[in-house]
Every structure is written in C-alpha cells, then in structure tokens.
Design an enzyme around this catalytic site. Structure first.
Site, PDB file in Angstrom:
ATOM      1  CE  LYS A  24      -4.025  -2.098   0.366  1.00 15.96           C
ATOM      2  NZ  LYS A  24      -5.160  -1.896  -0.549  1.00 15.96           N
ATOM      3  CG  HIS A  31     -10.150  -6.392  -4.343  1.00 14.97           C
ATOM      4  ND1 HIS A  31     -11.039  -6.582  -3.315  1.00 14.97           N
ATOM      5  CD2 HIS A  31      -9.190  -5.571  -3.855  1.00 14.97           C
ATOM      6  CE1 HIS A  31     -10.645  -5.903  -2.253  1.00 14.97           C
ATOM      7  NE2 HIS A  31      -9.521  -5.281  -2.553  1.00 14.97           N
TER       8      HIS A  31
END
Length: 372
Positions: free
Chosen positions: A158, A290
């Site tokens: 991230k 995802h």
C-alpha cells in the site's frame, strides 16, 4: 428444491495489532457466513461483509422470510430482488444458490460453469502496509520478506497513507530487498491526483519487476485514468468496488485501465462477477480479481478464474493472479485451501469441493456486543 432453512454465522475477531491502508486502520476482522438448506437437505454456503448488526437484522427480518419456501433454482430472480435491499447480501446468496445447483447436479461449481481450464491459479500476497509502529516501513518489509520465503512470487503493498516521500522510500527499500525475487503491485486506494500519481514514474522506470499501479486516482475519473495510462510505464489497474459489468464500461470505453479488478463480494452476485471477467476478455484486457475480505469469496474468485480463457495467445502465459490476504485473518482457516509455491490448487468434488470448519464457525461467532 425449495429453500427450507437459513442459518447465520456472524463472525468477529479483534486484531492483536491494528493495520491498514490509505483509508485508515483496521482494528478487527469481521465476516458474515450463512448456510442455505433445501427441503431435500442440499446445502450451500454464502458470505458477505458489512456492519454485523445490520446484516443480522437484515437476514432475520427480511432476507430469511423472503427466501423460505422459494425454489432454489430461481437464483437469478432471487438475487435480483435481494440486491435492491442489500447488494452484498445478494452476492452471498448467489454463492450459496450456485453451490446448491452444483450439488444437485452432482458436479463441481467449475463443471457447472463448463469446466476448469487451469488446475492451479496463481495468487499474490496482499498486504496492508501501515501500522502504528514507529518502524512501520521496516515491519512491512519483514512481512513481505516472509511471504517471499513462503513461496509467493507476486505481492501487493500500500501507498497513499503517508507522505509521498515516506511512501517512495518504503517502496525503494522494498524493491532493493526483493532483488528480482518477486513482482510488486502498488495500491494507492484512490489517494492521488494525476500529477501526484505521475511522480511515481521515476521509480517505475527503474526496473521491470512491477505488476501494476492500482487505483492511484478516484475511479470515477475515466478521462484522468486514460491520461495516466498513456504516461505510466507500468500497467494501471482498478475496479474492486464497481458493482457489475455496466460500471466498468466507462473505463473500457476510455481505454483507461490495463487490468480490471472485480470483487465477488462487491458485485451483485457470482453471475455478474463472471460476466465482468468475460467482459475483460471481450476488450482484450487482463483481469485480476480483488479478494481481500473473505476466504469463501476468494474461493469463488479462484474457481471462476480457473474457468477463464487466457488473455493472450503467447506461449507460456498463465492465468492472471487472484488476491490472497496475507495479513492477520483467522477466517482464512475456515476453508482448507492454502497457497503453495505462489498458487492454489483448485479443489475437486461436488459444489466448491470442501466444507467450512464448524468448530471455527462457532469459535469466532460474534457475541452481539458493541464493537468499533
């Protein structure tokens, strides 16, 4: 084949240490499992996510009364009605009714869908990189290092939750540590504008071990994505929160992404999910689902991906990877599937080929108390 019983299993686990992304920290993990049983005793399992009190109340007062006595074979009609009330519940009901249909036919879900093309599907280790530790970046690198030692050759980390300088230092250190052992995706959770996103180009141009740049800017700006894609040296990916094929069309019409990323629990059912995968193929695009939130939805993503045709005619190309939650998540143990060497072997047997662990379902059952 009428629906006779629906049992709910709201699940809750408070994390030992909070972690998160650009959207903030997670202090707990939750999931909502349920079992639909027909009069003949055939069962199918579903999973959805939301605030547990909302889901439990919704099931008890509306969803269960609606489903009881309905033919389980009318999956599309039932899901279409429920998605007007709660799309994520509809996605879970779609899973359960799909499994019931497969079990009734005496075949696997993959065979119900026409048969799997890929006996193994690659997965990438997905990390929530931020913690409240002063050495958060070092901790992130240690988690990634362990994943590589465990056999993962693709991973995602991230950015967007710290300053650009801190994030780029973290990613530079990550790239140096990997030394070509694994490919990395970078996920910004829609944190930037185009100008800021393009400031990552310097790093992306420094080597070829990148998977993609995921949702660097708000996803409703298809024209900005087209501009970014024209200047970004690595593939641009996104779409985890889009509810179906129709919502992907603006991105496709604008040639705005290289890789589509639907999520089984965020679309309006397994059928819409598979339609989205096929839509990517119609446009000649890659699709990498995802699947961070739940192990059952991840299982359905793996099953669907195993049935999907290759995106390329090039020899040696394998199917695109599915996300694998590499963070603290005890619900992953509910089903007996694990990556080995960076891929998951698709289970055999009727339905999804496995059953959830009943003891764990009870052990993590939410006690109804307040949480936040």
């Amino acid at each position: 084949m009428k629906i006779h019983q629906v049992d709910t299993y709201p699940l809750f686990f408070r994390l030992k240490e909070p972690y998160g992304d650009a959207n903030g920290y997670k202090f707990y993990r939750s999931a909502f499992w349920f079992r639909i049983r027909t009069q003949s005793g055939i069962e199918g399992w579903g999973e959805c996510v939301d605030w547990l009190p909302v889901l439990e109340k919704g099931f008890q007062e509306r969803v269960i009364p609606f489903l009881l006595g309905q033919p389980s074979t009318k999956r599309l009609q039932l899901v279409s009605t429920i998605k007007k009330w709660h799309p994520r519940i509809a996605a879970g009901v779609s899973m359960a009714l799909t499994e019931i249909a497969a079990k009734k036919a005496g075949m696997s879900v993959c065979d119900l869908w026409g048969g799997k093309r890929w006996p193994k599907v690659p997965v990438y280790a997905s990390f929530q990189s931020y913690t409240d530790r002063p050495d958060w970046a070092g901790h992130s690198l240690r988690m990634v290092e362990q994943a590589v030692a465990d056999g993962f050759r693709q991973l995602k980390v991230k950015v967007g939750g710290k300053s650009l300088r801190e994030d780029q230092q973290h990613i530079s250190s990550l790239k140096a540590m990997l030394g070509g052992q694994a490919q990395a995706a970078v996920d910004a959770n829609q944190s930037y504008d185009v100008a800021t996103a393009l400031r990552w180009n310097r790093l992306f141009e420094s080597g070829g071990d990148w998977l993609w740049f995921e949702e660097p800017i708000p996803l409703d700006r298809a024209d900005s994505y087209r501009l970014l894609r024209s200047r970004c040296p690595i593939p641009v990916a996104g779409g985890e929160n889009l509810p179906g094929p129709k919502q992907f069309l603006p991105l496709l019409q604008e040639n705005a992404v290289d890789i589509m990323q639907p999520d089984v629990m965020h679309v309006n059912g397994v059928d819409d999910f598979r339609d989205t995968l096929q839509l990517a193929r119609h446009f000649g695009l890659r699709v990498s689902p995802h699947a961070f939130d739940g192990i059952l939805s991840r299982c359905y993503a793996l099953l669907a991906q195993s049935c999907l045709s290759s995106w390329s005619k090039m020899d040696g190309e394998e199917i695109e990877p599915v996300e694998w939650d590499a963070m603290e998540n005890p619900f992953t143990s509910l089903l007996p599937i694990r990556p080995s060497g960076g891929s998951v072997t698709i289970p055999e047997g009727v339905g999804i080929g496995m059953e959830p662990d009943p003891q764990l379902l009870e052990a993590y059952r939410w006690d109804g108390s307040s949480y936040g």
